[in-house]
Design a protein around this motif. Structure first.
Motif, PDB file in Angstrom:
ATOM      1  N   ASP A 247      43.946  40.044  44.139  1.00 32.38           N
ATOM      2  CA  ASP A 247      43.338  41.253  43.573  1.00 32.38           C
ATOM      3  C   ASP A 247      44.217  41.937  42.536  1.00 32.38           C
ATOM      4  O   ASP A 247      43.768  42.873  41.870  1.00 32.38           O
ATOM      5  CB  ASP A 247      43.010  42.256  44.693  1.00 32.38           C
ATOM      6  CG  ASP A 247      41.796  41.842  45.497  1.00 32.38           C
ATOM      7  OD1 ASP A 247      40.892  41.218  44.906  1.00 32.38           O
ATOM      8  OD2 ASP A 247      41.749  42.119  46.705  1.00 32.38           O
TER       9      ASP A 247
ATOM     10  N   LEU B 235      42.963  42.488  39.074  1.00 34.34           N
ATOM     11  CA  LEU B 235      41.890  43.469  38.912  1.00 34.34           C
ATOM     12  C   LEU B 235      42.414  44.901  38.841  1.00 34.34           C
ATOM     13  O   LEU B 235      41.647  45.834  38.610  1.00 34.34           O
ATOM     14  CB  LEU B 235      40.898  43.357  40.077  1.00 34.34           C
ATOM     15  CG  LEU B 235      40.239  41.989  40.287  1.00 34.34           C
ATOM     16  CD1 LEU B 235      39.391  41.991  41.550  1.00 34.34           C
ATOM     17  CD2 LEU B 235      39.402  41.608  39.077  1.00 34.34           C
ATOM     18  N   ILE B 236      43.719  45.073  39.057  1.00 34.12           N
ATOM     19  CA  ILE B 236      44.310  46.416  39.080  1.00 34.12           C
ATOM     20  C   ILE B 236      45.001  46.685  37.746  1.00 34.12           C
ATOM     21  O   ILE B 236      45.884  45.935  37.321  1.00 34.12           O
ATOM     22  CB  ILE B 236      45.321  46.547  40.233  1.00 34.12           C
ATOM     23  CG1 ILE B 236      44.618  46.325  41.585  1.00 34.12           C
ATOM     24  CG2 ILE B 236      45.992  47.920  40.208  1.00 34.12           C
ATOM     25  CD1 ILE B 236      45.567  46.306  42.774  1.00 34.12           C
ATOM     26  N   GLU B 237      44.591  47.758  37.099  1.00 40.70           N
ATOM     27  CA  GLU B 237      45.245  48.196  35.857  1.00 40.70           C
ATOM     28  C   GLU B 237      46.362  49.155  36.221  1.00 40.70           C
ATOM     29  O   GLU B 237      46.146  50.126  36.952  1.00 40.70           O
ATOM     30  CB  GLU B 237      44.224  48.901  34.961  1.00 40.70           C
ATOM     31  CG  GLU B 237      44.809  49.496  33.695  1.00 40.70           C
ATOM     32  CD  GLU B 237      43.829  50.419  32.998  1.00 40.70           C
ATOM     33  OE1 GLU B 237      44.258  51.483  32.521  1.00 40.70           O
ATOM     34  OE2 GLU B 237      42.626  50.083  32.953  1.00 40.70           O
TER      35      GLU B 237
ATOM     36  N   LEU C  42      47.265  53.525  39.278  1.00 40.47           N
ATOM     37  CA  LEU C  42      46.531  52.280  39.507  1.00 40.47           C
ATOM     38  C   LEU C  42      45.043  52.564  39.396  1.00 40.47           C
ATOM     39  O   LEU C  42      44.530  53.485  40.034  1.00 40.47           O
ATOM     40  CB  LEU C  42      46.837  51.720  40.898  1.00 40.47           C
ATOM     41  CG  LEU C  42      48.108  50.898  41.133  1.00 40.47           C
ATOM     42  CD1 LEU C  42      49.359  51.644  40.686  1.00 40.47           C
ATOM     43  CD2 LEU C  42      48.222  50.501  42.584  1.00 40.47           C
ATOM     44  N   ARG C  43      44.340  51.797  38.557  1.00 38.99           N
ATOM     45  CA  ARG C  43      42.882  51.888  38.441  1.00 38.99           C
ATOM     46  C   ARG C  43      42.289  50.532  38.819  1.00 38.99           C
ATOM     47  O   ARG C  43      42.867  49.490  38.488  1.00 38.99           O
ATOM     48  CB  ARG C  43      42.453  52.254  37.017  1.00 38.99           C
ATOM     49  CG  ARG C  43      42.979  53.600  36.504  1.00 38.99           C
ATOM     50  CD  ARG C  43      42.522  53.818  35.057  1.00 38.99           C
ATOM     51  NE  ARG C  43      43.025  55.041  34.472  1.00 38.99           N
ATOM     52  CZ  ARG C  43      44.208  55.167  33.884  1.00 38.99           C
ATOM     53  NH1 ARG C  43      45.029  54.123  33.826  1.00 38.99           N
ATOM     54  NH2 ARG C  43      44.579  56.318  33.351  1.00 38.99           N
ATOM     55  N   TYR C  44      41.118  50.554  39.468  1.00 41.53           N
ATOM     56  CA  TYR C  44      40.560  49.301  39.983  1.00 41.53           C
ATOM     57  C   TYR C  44      39.079  49.484  40.304  1.00 41.53           C
ATOM     58  O   TYR C  44      38.590  50.610  40.521  1.00 41.53           O
ATOM     59  CB  TYR C  44      41.293  48.892  41.265  1.00 41.53           C
ATOM     60  CG  TYR C  44      41.480  50.056  42.224  1.00 41.53           C
ATOM     61  CD1 TYR C  44      40.434  50.502  43.038  1.00 41.53           C
ATOM     62  CD2 TYR C  44      42.687  50.744  42.275  1.00 41.53           C
ATOM     63  CE1 TYR C  44      40.592  51.579  43.882  1.00 41.53           C
ATOM     64  CE2 TYR C  44      42.855  51.834  43.118  1.00 41.53           C
ATOM     65  CZ  TYR C  44      41.806  52.244  43.910  1.00 41.53           C
ATOM     66  OH  TYR C  44      41.959  53.339  44.737  1.00 41.53           O
TER      67      TYR C  44
ATOM     68  N   VAL D 208      38.065  46.721  45.344  1.00 40.87           N
ATOM     69  CA  VAL D 208      39.452  46.265  45.499  1.00 40.87           C
ATOM     70  C   VAL D 208      40.135  47.046  46.619  1.00 40.87           C
ATOM     71  O   VAL D 208      40.845  46.464  47.452  1.00 40.87           O
ATOM     72  CB  VAL D 208      40.226  46.421  44.166  1.00 40.87           C
ATOM     73  CG1 VAL D 208      41.740  46.264  44.390  1.00 40.87           C
ATOM     74  CG2 VAL D 208      39.739  45.393  43.159  1.00 40.87           C
ATOM     75  N   TYR D 209      39.927  48.349  46.665  1.00 42.27           N
ATOM     76  CA  TYR D 209      40.567  49.163  47.703  1.00 42.27           C
ATOM     77  C   TYR D 209      40.003  48.814  49.081  1.00 42.27           C
ATOM     78  O   TYR D 209      40.739  48.708  50.066  1.00 42.27           O
ATOM     79  CB  TYR D 209      40.368  50.651  47.408  1.00 42.27           C
ATOM     80  CG  TYR D 209      41.123  51.567  48.340  1.00 42.27           C
ATOM     81  CD1 TYR D 209      42.516  51.580  48.358  1.00 42.27           C
ATOM     82  CD2 TYR D 209      40.449  52.421  49.211  1.00 42.27           C
ATOM     83  CE1 TYR D 209      43.219  52.415  49.219  1.00 42.27           C
ATOM     84  CE2 TYR D 209      41.141  53.263  50.071  1.00 42.27           C
ATOM     85  CZ  TYR D 209      42.519  53.263  50.065  1.00 42.27           C
ATOM     86  OH  TYR D 209      43.213  54.078  50.917  1.00 42.27           O
TER      87      TYR D 209
END
Length: 387
Positions: free
Chosen positions: A265, A268-270, A334-336, A340-341
């Motif tokens: 994952d 997928l995390i910015e 962190l943005r996602y 994802v979370y």
């Protein structure tokens, strides 16, 4: 008398020379002012922060400044010289074997109620060994997601399934059982970026002094100190004492676990580093949901205020890790995608109840570990031992 052996020496320019020394404990880099002859000892870990600057006096009223990034070429050459020393690469391989054993050693569960309410320290393991006292058989349960190839490797080792784990004899419930079945080696070959590279980078970094001590106030808490203090033993017995290394590798192992567990994952995390993450997310349409504070020592030397956000239009989530008590340090943002979370909570639960605090810690550990590995690979130019 303490030992100090110079194994690398590089003149940067007319003002600066760097030397690398093996000692009885952590290896040392000497920063030498060529004009005055003054030496300042430090560790390679100091050079990992690319924002740092080195100031050198060149005269009564003159000085020169080097950024750490400007010294990368010299650091690469310095480490090449160091790793060519006949004792360094063997120590890296011995550390690799020791860290592999420590990483894959299962945590033991002996009561069903303990599994249902899994203690926090056991959630930081890649494997659980569920074995009732005196029972001839037990179950080895993975605490990480697998792709199809990894699942096939796992299920070929013994009878069992992904949820309940492998049914194994009680004597095979430790890391030795995993090794006898070839699981660790097969995982490394099937996906080296997940299973081999993090351990090799960590091993080289540990040997060369690029892993900060767990207690920075006490030098002999560094893993490098514990490794090099066994130099004579390794030369005689051919291996490191895992019981000596493990207590000083706790933080490092937790970061590797987080990276391995959330490997699929992370793309997928910015990740962004900014001064005021909260204000930025509010401007982007995020709203705050939960907040928790982690004291100093949980995620390193710095205390963090951690806030979870959800976008008002749905679909996106974010987390801000704000260093408290230090206005100079930037936030980790962190943005996602929201799933994802949710996936991270499930993966960190080890089939027990979810614990959001564990997941908040592990997500930052994973992204920081990835950043740390990238920095070391830039310095070494990927010149590390391969399988």
């Amino acid at each position: 008398m303490s030992m100090r052996e110079e194994i690398a020496n590089l003149r940067v320019d007319e003002n600066l020379t760097l030397t690398f020394h093996l000692t009885d404990g952590s290896p040392v880099v000497n920063i030498i002012n060529n004009g005055t002859g003054k030496r300042k000892p430090t560790y390679l870990s100091w050079f990992l922060d690319e924002g740092r600057e080195l100031h050198m006096k060149t005269g009564p009223k003159s000085s020169v400044t080097y950024t750490v990034a400007q010294l990368d070429e010299t650091l690469w050459q310095l480490m090449n010289q160091a790793m060519a020393h006949p004792v360094v690469k063997p120590m890296i391989w011995q550390t690799f074997r020791a860290l592999t054993d420590i990483l894959h050693q299962p945590k033991v569960i002996t009561r069903e109620n303990e599994f249902n309410m899994l203690p926090e320290e056991k959630r930081y393991s890649l494997w659980l060994a569920w074995s009732m006292p005196g029972a001839p058989m037990g179950r080895l349960i993975p605490c990480f997601p697998m792709n199809d190839q990894e699942a096939q490797i796992f299920l070929s080792a013994a009878e069992g399934d992904l949820e309940e784990g492998l049914k194994l004899p009680a004597e095979d419930m430790g890391v030795q059982g995993l090794q006898r079945r070839g699981l660790i080696t097969k995982f490394m070959r099937s996906n080296p970026q997940r299973w081999y590279t993090p351990l090799m980078i960590s091993s080289a970094a540990s040997v060369l002094g690029m892993v900060e001590p767990q207690n920075p106030a006490v030098d002999d808490t560094s893993i490098a100190h514990k490794i090099w203090s066994q130099r004579g033993t390794v030369q005689v017995l051919g291996s490191l004492d895992r019981s000596e290394i493990a207590p000083h590798a706790t933080d490092l192992i937790r970061r590797i676990v987080a990276y391995v567990r959330h490997f699929y994952d992370l793309t997928l995390i910015e990740v962004e580093r900014i001064i005021d993450g909260h204000e930025q997310l509010l401007k982007e349409g995020f709203g705050r949901r939960d907040r928790v504070e982690f004291p100093a020592g949980t995620l390193g030397k710095q205390a963090f205020m951690v806030t979870v956000y959800i976008h008002k239009e749905g679909g996106l989530g974010a987390i801000v890790y704000h260093p408290t008590g230090n206005s100079v340090l930037k936030d980790w943002v962190l943005r996602y995608p929201v799933e994802v979370y949710a996936t991270a909570l499930k993966n960190d639960s080890c089939s027990s109840m979810a614990d959001p605090n564990v997941t908040l810690l592990n997500l930052l550990r994973a992204v920081r570990f990835q950043s740390w590995m990238d920095r070391i690979l830039r310095i070494t130019r990927n010149n590390l031992p391969t399988m």
